[in-house]
Scaffold this motif. Structure first.
Motif, mmCIF file in Angstrom:
data_model
loop_
_atom_site.group_PDB
_atom_site.id
_atom_site.type_symbol
_atom_site.label_atom_id
_atom_site.label_comp_id
_atom_site.label_asym_id
_atom_site.label_seq_id
_atom_site.Cartn_x
_atom_site.Cartn_y
_atom_site.Cartn_z
ATOM 1 N N LYS A 192 0.905 -1.542 -0.027
ATOM 2 C CA LYS A 192 -0.211 -0.031 -0.259
ATOM 3 C C LYS A 192 1.097 1.371 0.021
ATOM 4 O O LYS A 192 0.324 2.369 -0.414
ATOM 5 C CB LYS A 192 -0.884 0.000 1.179
ATOM 6 N N GLU A 242 -2.782 -3.580 -7.334
ATOM 7 C CA GLU A 242 -4.076 -3.308 -6.566
ATOM 8 C C GLU A 242 -4.881 -4.649 -6.641
ATOM 9 O O GLU A 242 -5.616 -4.953 -5.327
ATOM 10 C CB GLU A 242 -5.087 -2.386 -7.383
ATOM 11 N N SER A 243 -5.044 -5.732 -7.592
ATOM 12 C CA SER A 243 -5.692 -6.832 -7.348
ATOM 13 C C SER A 243 -4.904 -7.755 -5.989
ATOM 14 O O SER A 243 -5.653 -8.402 -5.496
ATOM 15 C CB SER A 243 -5.302 -7.769 -8.907
ATOM 16 N N ILE A 253 -3.304 -6.473 -3.566
ATOM 17 C CA ILE A 253 -3.670 -5.884 -2.404
ATOM 18 C C ILE A 253 -5.017 -6.245 -1.901
ATOM 19 O O ILE A 253 -5.286 -6.333 -0.590
ATOM 20 C CB ILE A 253 -3.559 -4.196 -2.576
ATOM 21 N N SER A 254 -5.976 -6.209 -2.854
ATOM 22 C CA SER A 254 -7.227 -6.791 -2.626
ATOM 23 C C SER A 254 -7.177 -8.008 -2.014
ATOM 24 O O SER A 254 -8.063 -8.409 -1.063
ATOM 25 C CB SER A 254 -8.150 -6.589 -4.127
ATOM 26 N N LYS A 255 -6.510 -9.113 -2.743
ATOM 27 C CA LYS A 255 -6.582 -10.488 -2.414
ATOM 28 C C LYS A 255 -6.108 -10.592 -0.956
ATOM 29 O O LYS A 255 -6.546 -11.367 -0.055
ATOM 30 C CB LYS A 255 -5.672 -11.072 -3.269
ATOM 31 N N THR A 303 -5.666 -8.170 1.514
ATOM 32 C CA THR A 303 -6.758 -7.687 2.419
ATOM 33 C C THR A 303 -7.959 -8.602 2.725
ATOM 34 O O THR A 303 -8.199 -8.645 4.150
ATOM 35 C CB THR A 303 -7.346 -6.345 1.862
ATOM 36 N N ASN A 304 -8.188 -9.250 1.757
ATOM 37 C CA ASN A 304 -9.256 -10.395 1.813
ATOM 38 C C ASN A 304 -8.767 -11.684 2.852
ATOM 39 O O ASN A 304 -9.520 -12.040 3.662
ATOM 40 C CB ASN A 304 -9.946 -10.947 0.841
#
Length: 157
Positions: free
Chosen positions: A23, A60-61, A63-65, A67-68
């Motif tokens: 991030k 960003e993908s 980061i999203s994964k 975060t999940n």
């Protein structure tokens, strides 16, 4: 439906650290690459700009994964675990009944697994065959080389 994953304190901290780096430093590097590519002129024919934007999408993908994963991560309180049975985070010393070789493994989450340091995934065939067993129990485990019988020598935390 998302799967809850259990982590050691170190494993969870490592994931949080990785997310923080992605991030902060990661986004900063990608925005610089996009800005540099944008400064080179016409965006409609700028392959460097397209590559930087694509890298941003992948970043960003990721980061999203992550975060999940963190949202569904649970810290295991090792002090409350039963040390008479093999569970996640158990350190298990096993003996190959056929050749007498002994091995010690800690059963950890998939993302923490590292065979060189003796940490195997709880989803691996060996771990699956050992889960729930006690000291003295034998487990016949199917591995790529065939079926191997292991005896549990010791369980620690």
């Amino acid at each position: 439906m998302t799967e809850v994953t259990y982590y050691t304190r170190e494993g969870l901290e490592k994931l949080k650290e990785e997310l923080h780096l992605l991030k902060t430093e990661g986004r900063s590097q990608i925005s610089k690459a996009i800005a540099e590519a944008r400064d080179k002129g016409d965006l409609s024919e700028n392959a460097e700009y397209d590559a930087a934007k694509e890298a941003q999408g992948h970043h960003e993908s990721k980061i999203s994964k992550l975060t999940n994963v963190l949202a569904n991560a649970r810290l295991i309180d090792e002090s409350k675990l039963d040390s008479t049975k093999v569970l996640a985070l158990s350190i298990v010393k096993i003996k190959n009944v056929n050749n007498g070789a002994t091995m010690t493994y800690q059963l950890v989450s998939e993302s923490e697994a590292d065979l060189k340091s003796g940490r195997i995934s709880v989803k691996s065939p060996i771990a699956q065959g050992l889960l729930g067993k006690s000291v003295g129990d034998k487990a016949e485990i199917a591995v790529p080389a065939g079926k191997i019988e292991f005896e549990i020598i010791e369980i620690t935390r």
